[in-house]
Design a protein around this motif. Structure first.
Motif, PDB file in Angstrom:
ATOM      1  N   LYS A   1      -3.068  -1.257   4.505  1.00 30.18           N
ATOM      2  CA  LYS A   1      -1.790  -1.736   4.000  1.00 30.18           C
ATOM      3  C   LYS A   1      -1.996  -2.858   2.991  1.00 30.18           C
TER       4      LYS A   1
ATOM      5  N   LEU B   1     -12.796   4.714   8.226  1.00 26.16           N
ATOM      6  CA  LEU B   1     -11.633   5.089   9.031  1.00 26.16           C
ATOM      7  C   LEU B   1     -12.050   5.496  10.433  1.00 26.16           C
TER       8      LEU B   1
ATOM      9  N   ASP C   1       1.097   1.655   1.672  1.00 26.55           N
ATOM     10  CA  ASP C   1       0.080   2.334   2.467  1.00 26.55           C
ATOM     11  C   ASP C   1      -0.870   3.031   1.511  1.00 26.55           C
TER      12      ASP C   1
ATOM     13  N   GLU D   1     -12.470   2.414  12.345  1.00 28.64           N
ATOM     14  CA  GLU D   1     -11.173   1.870  12.728  1.00 28.64           C
ATOM     15  C   GLU D   1     -10.594   2.625  13.918  1.00 28.64           C
TER      16      GLU D   1
ATOM     17  N   LEU E   1      -3.674   4.844   2.016  1.00 27.96           N
ATOM     18  CA  LEU E   1      -4.134   6.181   2.366  1.00 27.96           C
ATOM     19  C   LEU E   1      -3.056   7.224   2.118  1.00 27.96           C
ATOM     20  N   ARG E   2      -1.817   6.916   2.410  1.00 22.29           N
ATOM     21  CA  ARG E   2      -0.722   7.850   2.175  1.00 22.29           C
ATOM     22  C   ARG E   2      -0.175   7.760   0.763  1.00 22.29           C
TER      23      ARG E   2
ATOM     24  N   ARG F   1      -4.574   2.635   9.008  1.00 22.49           N
ATOM     25  CA  ARG F   1      -3.919   2.506   7.714  1.00 22.49           C
ATOM     26  C   ARG F   1      -4.491   1.313   6.967  1.00 22.49           C
TER      27      ARG F   1
ATOM     28  N   HIS G   1      -5.329  -4.545  13.478  1.00 21.00           N
ATOM     29  CA  HIS G   1      -5.362  -3.305  12.714  1.00 21.00           C
ATOM     30  C   HIS G   1      -4.011  -2.953  12.100  1.00 21.00           C
ATOM     31  N   GLU G   2      -2.947  -3.664  12.487  1.00 19.30           N
ATOM     32  CA  GLU G   2      -1.625  -3.390  11.933  1.00 19.30           C
ATOM     33  C   GLU G   2      -1.267  -4.333  10.789  1.00 19.30           C
TER      34      GLU G   2
END
Length: 614
Positions: free
Chosen positions: A295, A276, A601, A279, A603-604, A293, A326-327
């Motif tokens: 995804k 991370l 997501d 990133e 991580l979340r 993130r 990155h998105e």
């Protein structure tokens, strides 16, 4: 395998200085490891998972040494249900409501005003065999709900069988879960003896096949309480420094074959933080302030024999292809059925040649988005209509776990990935290049592991909600009957099924948690996770390979569960820390051409239902 890993790491702790030097070596090795997140993503087939069984005497998991076979001896069928019962039983005894030490003062969990646990009362299970000679007394039973040859309901545990009368029982909670034959349930009620039991030619207390005389009149019925993942692994009391606690649990057991939580968890979290951090550094160079993130885009019921499906997939891929690197999702999960009717069974419209042409058409669509093929991982999970299982089941419920789609049909897609990766110019990449894009064809069910045991994502394709509605039992209650004592069940239900506000389609202004679709979703999530298995049904209804039954267990709970059910509405819900998602159909019914999928997501640990027109 899990037990061996635990013993090795425990011995390392006892070696003092050698363990410290080994830790230093690990830190040096970590500096040389790749910091790209997709390096730490692994798709695990159900047949590659360790075959674990719970040892009641040692109170620990052991690896089965026998070689799995499709034609095991009949004793393995008995062991399948015995292991399920033992797993739920030990989980139940670990619940604070069944521990006699709850009368100790000062325990915060005892201050719940809605529970009589504040008086120090604990609950005790009664084996069915111990009901003999105790007519007219109240008991709490844990057993497997079955249907006897006469068509009556029975409850079975490891000691015997008793006829069950649920005509006056109440389900706890009301409309909160399904209860069907094949499930392990808690029944609170009164035992009544009879001189002649129904369906047996023998009078007295003992019937045929281990069943006892009389019947058990249920007052209330509920499922066994679920157990959070951190409690199962013994990592619930995490200190401020991030170190794991040393209290109980099965943290040393390697449930996925990639390392246990206590052996690899801390190291993998350090590697995740480094990834991370890398990133963040790349994002700072591109002048973006969004947090990094991981995804995952999940699409289910991808019927390739429907030409509208290819247009919908093109719309989804195009929307992500236009985003910054990155998105974009780092993983795309495509779940069957990949055809609407079963193939290669003589009655379907598609044979082997037509089925391969469908995947060839998908390869053409994927080839239009080389950037996604170069920087993403695609995972394909089959359904019951896909070969080769459909050749024998004709689209009915096939045996699980089932093998992935044969390579015979996927060669064109592999060629598309190879072509896209060959065209990628890596001369401008940094010293730690990203791994090439790749495609995995995995089993059903399957697991996705990200950073070892840190992120465990279970995937299962099955129309389980319709099967539950068809087989669930109904109890008859009168309005003037007194309410049963639900104190115990309130004490067991410490967590609730939570609907995330972002889990509804974007077209809705506010989440409707009282709609029939949301109510059914909560029932589905609670039923599956409380049972701790992906197939809480008799083998005649959902066949399971006896020697691979441990692959469908949900213990400990995964961090996320993708329960692809085409018969249920899409949802994203959290229960006992496990985030459950259902993508529904890729093409929902309606006049407006719409495509629907889930964006998760990692991580979340939160998913969101996405919807768009094409």
């Amino acid at each position: 395998m899990g037990a061996d890993v635990g013993r090795i790491d425990l011995n390392d702790h006892s070696q003092g200085g050698s363990f410290a030097s080994r830790s230093a070596d690990n830190e040096e090795d970590e500096s040389q490891l790749s910091i790209h997140p997709r390096h730490w993503l692994k798709a695990i087939e159900a047949f590659d998972l360790p075959r674990l069984t719970y040892n009641v005497d040692k109170k620990y998991f052991e690896t089965l040494k026998s070689k799995p076979t499709l034609f095991p001896p009949p004793s393995h069928k008995t062991a399948l249900f015995r292991d399920r019962y033992n797993l739920v039983y030990q989980r139940l005894l670990r619940n604070e409501s069944f521990q006699s030490s709850l009368g100790i003062a000062g325990v915060p969990s005892l201050q719940r005003s809605s529970s009589n646990l504040a008086t120090g009362q604990s609950y005790k299970l009664t084996p069915i065999a111990n009901l003999l000679g105790r007519s007219g007394t109240s008991h709490l039973l844990l057993g497997l709900l079955t249907t006897s040859p006469t068509g009556d309901l029975s409850l079975v545990d490891l000691t015997g069988t008793v006829s069950l009368d649920l005509s006056h029982a109440r389900m706890i909670p009301e409309d909160g879960a399904w209860f069907a034959p094949g499930m392990i349930v808690l029944v609170d009620g009164i035992y009544e003896e009879e001189e002649m039991i129904k369906g047996s030619v023998l009078g007295g207390n003992t019937g045929v096949g281990g069943s006892i005389g009389g019947h058990f009149v249920g007052v209330s019925i509920c499922g066994p309480p679920c157990e959070r993942r951190d409690i199962s692994l013994g990592t619930g009391n995490r200190q401020g420094s991030g170190e794991l606690s040393s209290s109980g649990g099965f943290g040393w057991v390697d449930f996925l074959g990639i390392g246990s939580e206590r052996a690899q968890g801390a190291r993998m979290r350090r590697i995740q933080e480094k990834c991370l951090q890398g990133e963040r550094e790349q994002e700072s160079q591109t002048e973006t302030s969004a947090p990094p993130r991981l995804k995952v885009a999940v699409m289910s019921e991808v019927n390739l024999d429907n030409m509208r499906t290819l247009d919908a997939l093109r719309k989804v891929f195009s929307s992500y292809n236009d985003l910054a690197l990155h998105e974009r999702p780092q993983t795309f999960v495509l779940i069957g059925n990949f055809v609407q009717t079963a193939v290669i069974n003589g009655g379907g419209r598609a044979g082997s040649i037509e089925y391969k042409e469908y995947f060839d058409s998908l390869a053409v669509v994927l080839s239009d988005f080389p950037a996604l093929l170069q920087h993403s991982t695609f995972v394909f999970v089959p359904g019951d209509n896909d070969p080769w299982a459909a050749a024998f089941s004709g689209g009915a419920a096939s045996t699980i776990p089932r093998h992935p789609i044969p390579e015979l049909f996927t060669s064109r897609i592999k060629r598309a990935f190879a072509t896209a990766n060959a065209e990628l110019d890596r001369s401008h990449q940094n010293s730690t290049p990203a791994p090439p894009g790749e495609a995995f064809w995995t089993s059903n069910p399957a697991r996705l592991s990200w950073f070892g045991p840190v992120h465990d994502i279970a995937i299962f394709r099955d129309d389980i909600s319709s099967r539950l509605r068809r087989t669930a039992i109904n109890t008859k209650t009168d309005e003037d009957e007194p309410e049963p004592d639900t104190t115990m069940h309130e004490a067991l239900e410490n967590d609730t099924v939570t609907t995330e506000p972002e889990s509804v389609p974007a077209a809705a202004n506010k989440p409707d948690t009282t709609s029939p679709a949301a109510t059914m979703a909560r029932r589905l999530v609670k039923t599956v996770l409380d049972q701790g298995t992906l197939a809480p049904f008799p083998l005649t209804m959902r066949p399971v390979l006896w020697d691979h039954a441990s692959a469908i267990q949900l213990y400990p709970l995964p961090t996320a569960l993708i329960l692809a059910d085409a018969e249920a509405s899409p949802f994203c819900m959290t229960y006992e820390g496990c985030h459950v998602m259902n993508p529904g159909r890729l093409l929902p019914e309606g006049a407006v051409p719409t495509v629907r999928w889930i964006e998760y997501d990692v991580l979340r640990n939160r998913g969101k239902v996405r919807e768009d027109r094409y």
